[in-house]
Design a protein around this motif. Structure first.
Motif, PDB file in Angstrom:
ATOM      1  N   LEU A   1       0.836  -1.203   0.000  1.00  0.00           N
ATOM      2  CA  LEU A   1       0.000   0.000   0.000  1.00  0.00           C
ATOM      3  C   LEU A   1       0.869   1.251   0.000  1.00  0.00           C
ATOM      4  CD1 LEU A   1      -2.727  -1.000   2.628  1.00  0.00           C
ATOM      5  CD2 LEU A   1      -3.016  -0.855   0.157  1.00  0.00           C
ATOM      6  N   VAL A   2       1.946   1.227   0.793  1.00  0.00           N
ATOM      7  CA  VAL A   2       2.860   2.358   0.854  1.00  0.00           C
ATOM      8  C   VAL A   2       3.572   2.535  -0.483  1.00  0.00           C
ATOM      9  CG1 VAL A   2       4.885   3.314   2.023  1.00  0.00           C
ATOM     10  CG2 VAL A   2       3.158   2.066   3.333  1.00  0.00           C
ATOM     11  N   THR A   3       4.040   1.415  -1.053  1.00  0.00           N
ATOM     12  CA  THR A   3       4.706   1.472  -2.351  1.00  0.00           C
ATOM     13  C   THR A   3       3.779   2.036  -3.414  1.00  0.00           C
ATOM     14  OG1 THR A   3       6.101  -0.423  -1.789  1.00  0.00           O
ATOM     15  CG2 THR A   3       5.880   0.105  -4.117  1.00  0.00           C
ATOM     16  N   ALA A   4       2.542   1.550  -3.435  1.00  0.00           N
ATOM     17  CA  ALA A   4       1.568   2.027  -4.414  1.00  0.00           C
ATOM     18  C   ALA A   4       1.266   3.504  -4.212  1.00  0.00           C
ATOM     19  CB  ALA A   4       0.276   1.214  -4.310  1.00  0.00           C
ATOM     20  N   ALA A   5       1.352   3.969  -2.963  1.00  0.00           N
ATOM     21  CA  ALA A   5       1.045   5.370  -2.667  1.00  0.00           C
ATOM     22  C   ALA A   5       2.165   6.300  -3.124  1.00  0.00           C
ATOM     23  CB  ALA A   5       0.796   5.539  -1.169  1.00  0.00           C
ATOM     24  N   PHE A   6       3.432   5.937  -2.846  1.00  0.00           N
ATOM     25  CA  PHE A   6       4.483   6.907  -3.168  1.00  0.00           C
ATOM     26  C   PHE A   6       4.991   6.786  -4.604  1.00  0.00           C
ATOM     27  CE2 PHE A   6       7.665   3.752  -1.467  1.00  0.00           C
ATOM     28  CZ  PHE A   6       8.611   3.808  -2.479  1.00  0.00           C
ATOM     29  N   ILE A   7       4.775   5.643  -5.264  1.00  0.00           N
ATOM     30  CA  ILE A   7       5.129   5.562  -6.678  1.00  0.00           C
ATOM     31  C   ILE A   7       3.917   5.990  -7.496  1.00  0.00           C
ATOM     32  CG2 ILE A   7       5.919   4.089  -8.570  1.00  0.00           C
ATOM     33  CD1 ILE A   7       8.056   4.514  -6.594  1.00  0.00           C
ATOM     34  N   GLY A   8       3.647   7.283  -7.482  1.00  0.00           N
ATOM     35  CA  GLY A   8       2.560   7.846  -8.258  1.00  0.00           C
ATOM     36  C   GLY A   8       3.109   8.655  -9.423  1.00  0.00           C
ATOM     37  N   PRO A   9       2.247   9.336 -10.167  1.00  0.00           N
ATOM     38  CA  PRO A   9       2.701  10.133 -11.306  1.00  0.00           C
ATOM     39  C   PRO A   9       3.712  11.216 -10.929  1.00  0.00           C
ATOM     40  CG  PRO A   9       0.328   9.848 -11.369  1.00  0.00           C
ATOM     41  CD  PRO A   9       0.783   9.332 -10.043  1.00  0.00           C
ATOM     42  N   GLY A  10       3.547  11.796  -9.720  1.00  0.00           N
ATOM     43  CA  GLY A  10       4.505  12.807  -9.291  1.00  0.00           C
ATOM     44  C   GLY A  10       5.906  12.250  -9.160  1.00  0.00           C
ATOM     45  N   THR A  11       6.020  11.051  -8.577  1.00  0.00           N
ATOM     46  CA  THR A  11       7.324  10.414  -8.443  1.00  0.00           C
ATOM     47  C   THR A  11       7.889  10.034  -9.806  1.00  0.00           C
ATOM     48  OG1 THR A  11       6.765   9.545  -6.257  1.00  0.00           O
ATOM     49  CG2 THR A  11       8.542   8.446  -7.441  1.00  0.00           C
ATOM     50  N   VAL A  12       7.038   9.475 -10.672  1.00  0.00           N
ATOM     51  CA  VAL A  12       7.492   9.103 -12.013  1.00  0.00           C
ATOM     52  C   VAL A  12       8.001  10.333 -12.763  1.00  0.00           C
ATOM     53  CG1 VAL A  12       6.760   8.179 -14.249  1.00  0.00           C
ATOM     54  CG2 VAL A  12       5.987   7.090 -12.136  1.00  0.00           C
ATOM     55  N   THR A  13       7.261  11.438 -12.665  1.00  0.00           N
ATOM     56  CA  THR A  13       7.666  12.662 -13.351  1.00  0.00           C
ATOM     57  C   THR A  13       8.954  13.224 -12.760  1.00  0.00           C
ATOM     58  OG1 THR A  13       5.368  13.189 -13.871  1.00  0.00           O
ATOM     59  CG2 THR A  13       6.941  14.992 -13.979  1.00  0.00           C
ATOM     60  N   ALA A  14       9.044  13.273 -11.422  1.00  0.00           N
ATOM     61  CA  ALA A  14      10.250  13.797 -10.778  1.00  0.00           C
ATOM     62  C   ALA A  14      11.474  12.962 -11.144  1.00  0.00           C
ATOM     63  CB  ALA A  14      10.066  13.824  -9.261  1.00  0.00           C
ATOM     64  N   CYS A  15      11.320  11.644 -11.151  1.00  0.00           N
ATOM     65  CA  CYS A  15      12.439  10.766 -11.506  1.00  0.00           C
ATOM     66  C   CYS A  15      12.827  10.924 -12.968  1.00  0.00           C
ATOM     67  CB  CYS A  15      12.082   9.307 -11.211  1.00  0.00           C
ATOM     68  SG  CYS A  15      11.886   8.931  -9.466  1.00  0.00           S
TER      69      CYS A  15
ATOM     70  N   LEU B   1      12.750  14.787  -5.269  1.00  0.00           N
ATOM     71  CA  LEU B   1      12.916  13.333  -5.227  1.00  0.00           C
ATOM     72  C   LEU B   1      12.683  12.786  -3.828  1.00  0.00           C
ATOM     73  CD1 LEU B   1      16.074  12.856  -7.489  1.00  0.00           C
ATOM     74  CD2 LEU B   1      13.709  12.312  -8.066  1.00  0.00           C
ATOM     75  N   ILE B   2      13.197  13.498  -2.824  1.00  0.00           N
ATOM     76  CA  ILE B   2      13.009  13.056  -1.436  1.00  0.00           C
ATOM     77  C   ILE B   2      11.580  13.324  -0.986  1.00  0.00           C
ATOM     78  CG2 ILE B   2      13.744  13.407   0.959  1.00  0.00           C
ATOM     79  CD1 ILE B   2      16.522  14.141  -0.168  1.00  0.00           C
ATOM     80  N   GLY B   3      11.051  14.494  -1.362  1.00  0.00           N
ATOM     81  CA  GLY B   3       9.712  14.886  -0.921  1.00  0.00           C
ATOM     82  C   GLY B   3       8.599  14.048  -1.504  1.00  0.00           C
ATOM     83  N   THR B   4       8.804  13.479  -2.697  1.00  0.00           N
ATOM     84  CA  THR B   4       7.753  12.651  -3.284  1.00  0.00           C
ATOM     85  C   THR B   4       7.817  11.211  -2.793  1.00  0.00           C
ATOM     86  OG1 THR B   4       9.152  12.188  -5.212  1.00  0.00           O
ATOM     87  CG2 THR B   4       7.618  14.024  -5.383  1.00  0.00           C
TER      88      THR B   4
END
Length: 405
Positions: free
Chosen positions: A13-27, A194-197
């Motif tokens: 659940l945590v993984t699914a929450a933080f790997i969202g579009p914002g993380t994908v875009t930031a990475c 990167l850290i914040g997302t």
């Protein structure tokens, strides 16, 4: 190891929450603009997330209480109880609604990247995704939602793994970027992003509540910890693969990109339409999984903070989840630029994260709550290091959101 993998659960659940579009875009932007140089920030963020989420999982497993319930209990005798409660509720509700808007928009962009760049397709996708997420949240039990999210995370991971191997990045600069910290000129804000997302405050509530529903007492603590490390480690690997793929292709070719959907299009001349489909599926899965977890986390947290009775909790949780979903859908359809939604979410994140991390460390040192499973000196040291960094991150994000810097 096979038994650990088959028993994987709440950490997903945590993984699914933080790997969202914002993380994908930031990475994607990190890799496209700075190559492999910022991979160390993702490695640090993954370790920091494991440190805090292990505390949340331990709290739920040993005490049988969620972080929201412990927070409610701690505030009961405080004269600041209601002002603090209202502040936390508004920050959680507002921040998660903003995240939800970005999640829905990101999942819709995944569909749009695969089909065509059409406004009507985008809006229709947001509406269909909202209805689909509502059905899952209302009709599915916790375990059904968990299994569904495991499937989405696996699809998302497969999409990025296949793309990573198609690009074939050089291992030497990749390893250097992972283990030799560097901050190239102009990259500080990207490091913060990167850290914040990755270190997200509502995940602390989500994980503790999910852990108490899945694990019970001392006998399950080892399983809860293994689940945390495996699940969040998987999320960290996915984030590193996204950044590495962008570094090995877009950065190496001197191209530019503004978001993950653009990356899918710009991969097409290099690797054909197959890359577009892979990245489209990955972005869709990232958005949909986070679309489900943001309302779920909000309902867990607010129900516990408000001390809703068991008889009313299901109804109240569904109302809260639906509210987050509806507000997120409306925001994503209003034409507000995604970056504005991200800034709003960052503001709430920067305001709440250090407070929640500090309270979590406080709770994990209460012997009457956890007995012999309170934090040791190593856990407190690691937690305080993360707290100091997240406090600095929060102040930086708040100042940035207000235009002070």
């Amino acid at each position: 190891m096979i038994k650990r993998l088959t028993n994987i659960g709440p950490g997903v659940l945590v993984t699914a929450a933080f790997i969202g579009p914002g993380t994908v875009t930031a990475c994607t932007l990190a890799g496209a603009n700075y190559g492999f140089a910022l991979l160390w920030a993702l490695l640090f963020a993954t370790i920091a997330t494991i440190v805090l989420q292990e505390m949340s999982a331990r709290l739920g497993t040993i005490s049988g209480k969620g972080l929201g319930a412990v927070l409610h209990q701690s505030l009961e005798t405080s004269p600041w109880r209601w002002p603090l409660t209202v502040l936390i509720i508004l920050a959680l509700f507002g921040g998660n609604a903003a995240y939800e808007a970005g999640n829905l928009a990101g999942a819709a962009l995944g569909i749009e990247a695969i089909t065509s760049h059409n406004t009507m397709i985008f809006k229709a996708s947001v509406l269909v995704l909202s209805v689909f997420a509502a059905i899952i949240l209302f009709a599915g039990s916790y375990r059904q939602i968990e299994k569904f999210l495991i499937g989405l995370v696996l699809i998302m991971g497969l999409a990025f793994v296949l793309t990573f191997f198609a690009v074939k990045p050089a291992l030497s600069p990749m390893l250097s970027g992972l283990f030799v910290p560097k901050i190239p000129d102009g990259s500080l804000l990207t490091v913060i992003a990167l850290i914040g997302t990755t270190v997200v405050p509502y995940n602390l509530f989500l994980h503790a509540s999910a852990a108490k529903n899945r694990w019970q007492g001392e006998r399950d603590l080892a399983s809860a910890r293994a689940d945390t490390v495996l699940s969040i480690g998987l999320g960290g690997i996915i984030a590193i693969l996204v950044a590495s793929t962008a570094a090995a292709s877009i950065f190496a070719q001197g191209l530019s990109v503004t978001n993950a959907a653009d990356m899918a299009v710009q991969f097409e001349p290099l690797f054909g339409s197959f890359s577009k489909y892979l990245l489209g599926v990955g972005l869709f899965a990232a958005g949909l999984s986070s679309t489900i977890t943001a309302p779920l986390a909000t309902s867990y947290a607010l129900s516990e903070i408000l001390n809703i009775s068991d008889q009313r909790r299901v109804l109240v949780s569904r109302i809260i989840s639906l509210s987050i979903l509806v507000i997120g859908a409306v925001l994503s359809l209003t034409g507000i630029k995604p970056i504005q939604l991200i800034i709003l979410a960052q503001f709430a994140n920067g305001l709440l994260l250090p407070v929640m991390a500090g309270f979590l460390i406080y709770a994990l040192n209460q012997r009457q709550l956890l007995g012999k499973y309170t934090n040791g000196w190593a856990a407190n040291l690691a937690g305080c290091c993360v707290l100091v960094l997240t406090a600095g991150l929060g102040l930086r994000l708040i100042a940035r959101s207000l235009g002070a810097i």
